[in-house]
Design a protein around this motif. Structure first.
Motif, short mmCIF file in Angstrom:
data_model
loop_
_atom_site.label_atom_id
_atom_site.label_comp_id
_atom_site.label_asym_id
_atom_site.label_seq_id
_atom_site.Cartn_x
_atom_site.Cartn_y
_atom_site.Cartn_z
N TYR A 7 49.91 37.30 25.55
CA TYR A 7 49.57 35.93 25.89
C TYR A 7 48.40 35.49 25.04
O TYR A 7 47.54 36.29 24.70
CB TYR A 7 49.17 35.83 27.37
N LYS A 8 48.37 34.22 24.73
CA LYS A 8 47.20 33.70 24.04
C LYS A 8 46.04 33.71 25.03
O LYS A 8 46.24 33.54 26.23
CB LYS A 8 47.45 32.25 23.57
N MET A 9 44.84 33.89 24.52
CA MET A 9 43.67 33.91 25.41
C MET A 9 43.55 32.61 26.17
O MET A 9 43.09 32.59 27.30
CB MET A 9 42.39 34.17 24.61
N SER A 10 44.00 31.51 25.59
CA SER A 10 43.91 30.22 26.29
C SER A 10 44.85 30.16 27.49
O SER A 10 44.69 29.32 28.36
CB SER A 10 44.20 29.07 25.32
N ASP A 11 45.85 31.04 27.54
CA ASP A 11 46.77 31.07 28.68
C ASP A 11 46.19 31.82 29.87
O ASP A 11 46.72 31.75 30.96
CB ASP A 11 48.09 31.75 28.30
N LEU A 12 45.12 32.58 29.64
CA LEU A 12 44.53 33.38 30.71
C LEU A 12 43.58 32.52 31.52
O LEU A 12 42.66 31.93 30.99
CB LEU A 12 43.78 34.58 30.14
N SER A 13 43.81 32.46 32.80
CA SER A 13 42.85 31.77 33.66
C SER A 13 42.30 32.79 34.63
O SER A 13 42.99 33.70 35.04
CB SER A 13 43.52 30.62 34.41
N THR A 14 41.06 32.64 34.96
CA THR A 14 40.40 33.58 35.84
C THR A 14 39.98 32.86 37.11
O THR A 14 38.94 32.22 37.12
CB THR A 14 39.16 34.18 35.16
N PRO A 15 40.78 32.94 38.15
CA PRO A 15 40.30 32.36 39.40
C PRO A 15 39.04 33.09 39.84
O PRO A 15 38.85 34.27 39.52
CB PRO A 15 41.44 32.64 40.39
N MET A 16 38.16 32.41 40.52
CA MET A 16 36.90 33.01 40.95
C MET A 16 37.14 34.26 41.79
O MET A 16 36.31 35.16 41.79
CB MET A 16 36.05 32.00 41.71
N ILE A 17 38.27 34.34 42.46
CA ILE A 17 38.55 35.51 43.29
C ILE A 17 38.68 36.78 42.44
O ILE A 17 38.45 37.88 42.92
CB ILE A 17 39.81 35.29 44.15
N ALA A 19 36.83 37.45 39.80
CA ALA A 19 35.57 37.76 39.13
C ALA A 19 35.01 39.13 39.53
O ALA A 19 34.65 39.90 38.63
CB ALA A 19 34.55 36.66 39.36
N PRO A 20 34.90 39.48 40.80
CA PRO A 20 34.33 40.80 41.13
C PRO A 20 35.09 41.98 40.52
O PRO A 20 34.46 42.86 39.93
CB PRO A 20 34.33 40.83 42.66
N PRO A 21 36.43 42.01 40.58
CA PRO A 21 37.11 43.14 39.93
C PRO A 21 36.91 43.15 38.41
O PRO A 21 36.80 44.22 37.81
CB PRO A 21 38.59 42.93 40.27
N LEU A 22 36.84 41.98 37.80
CA LEU A 22 36.62 41.93 36.35
C LEU A 22 35.19 42.35 35.99
O LEU A 22 34.97 42.98 34.96
CB LEU A 22 36.93 40.54 35.81
N LEU A 58 37.91 48.24 27.02
CA LEU A 58 38.10 47.74 28.38
C LEU A 58 37.02 46.72 28.73
O LEU A 58 37.32 45.63 29.25
CB LEU A 58 38.06 48.90 29.38
N ALA A 59 35.77 47.05 28.43
CA ALA A 59 34.67 46.14 28.73
C ALA A 59 34.82 44.83 27.97
O ALA A 59 34.61 43.75 28.53
CB ALA A 59 33.34 46.81 28.37
N CYS A 60 35.20 44.91 26.72
CA CYS A 60 35.34 43.71 25.89
C CYS A 60 36.42 42.78 26.44
O CYS A 60 36.20 41.58 26.59
CB CYS A 60 35.65 44.14 24.46
N ILE A 61 37.58 43.33 26.74
CA ILE A 61 38.68 42.51 27.25
C ILE A 61 38.31 41.86 28.59
O ILE A 61 38.50 40.66 28.79
CB ILE A 61 39.97 43.34 27.37
N ALA A 62 37.77 42.66 29.51
CA ALA A 62 37.39 42.12 30.83
C ALA A 62 36.31 41.05 30.69
O ALA A 62 36.37 40.00 31.35
CB ALA A 62 36.91 43.25 31.75
N GLU A 63 35.34 41.27 29.80
CA GLU A 63 34.25 40.32 29.65
C GLU A 63 34.72 39.02 28.98
O GLU A 63 34.26 37.93 29.33
CB GLU A 63 33.11 40.95 28.85
N ILE A 64 35.65 39.12 28.05
CA ILE A 64 36.20 37.91 27.43
C ILE A 64 36.89 37.05 28.48
O ILE A 64 36.72 35.83 28.52
CB ILE A 64 37.17 38.27 26.28
N ILE A 65 37.67 37.69 29.33
CA ILE A 65 38.36 36.94 30.39
C ILE A 65 37.34 36.28 31.32
O ILE A 65 37.48 35.12 31.70
CB ILE A 65 39.34 37.85 31.16
N LEU A 66 36.30 37.02 31.69
CA LEU A 66 35.26 36.47 32.56
C LEU A 66 34.55 35.28 31.92
O LEU A 66 34.25 34.29 32.59
CB LEU A 66 34.21 37.55 32.87
#
Length: 118
Positions: A7-17, A19-22, A58-66
């Motif tokens: 998926y393109k990064m722009s397709d990723l949405s991070t609901p606030m719910i 956030a803690p797991p990320l 792992l840290a990089c991917i999770a942090e980018i999404i956050l």
């Protein structure tokens, strides 16, 4: 290109719910990288580097999404707090001891992080 995301990064949405797991995934990635670096410094260079690369990835991917949804200052504080606890837990698990001074210092870092976010 080493990675190809489905998926393109722009397709990723991070609901606030999410956030803690990320935040925990980011902290766990950095902690895993620390384990890898400790392993490499103990003579297990190839394994240590592999673990460190996986952890940083792992840290990089999770942090980018956050970062798509949450201010960097909030993410940084939460990740540092979680990573501090994880790394101290790992240090205890492998038999490293904390002096009273180090334990109090770690507590002050965590208290300071809580004060900043309050």
């Amino acid at each position: 290109m080493f990675f190809q995301f489905r998926y393109k990064m722009s397709d990723l949405s991070t609901p606030m719910i999410l956030a803690p797991p990320l935040i925990l995934a980011t902290a766990a990635g950095y902690a895993l990288a620390t384990v890898g670096m400790k392993s490499a410094s103990s003579g297990h260079m190839t394994l240590g580097l592999a673990i460190a690369i996986i952890g940083f990835g792992l840290a990089c991917i999770a942090e980018i999404i956050l970062m798509k949804r949450i201010d960097v200052s909030i993410i940084y504080i939460a990740v540092v707090a979680a990573e501090t606890v994880l790394v101290l837990t790992y240090a205890h698990w492998i038999g490293e001891t904390l002096s009273l001074r180090q334990f109090v210092g770690a507590g002050m870092v965590l208290a300071g992080l809580m004060a900043v976010t309050a």
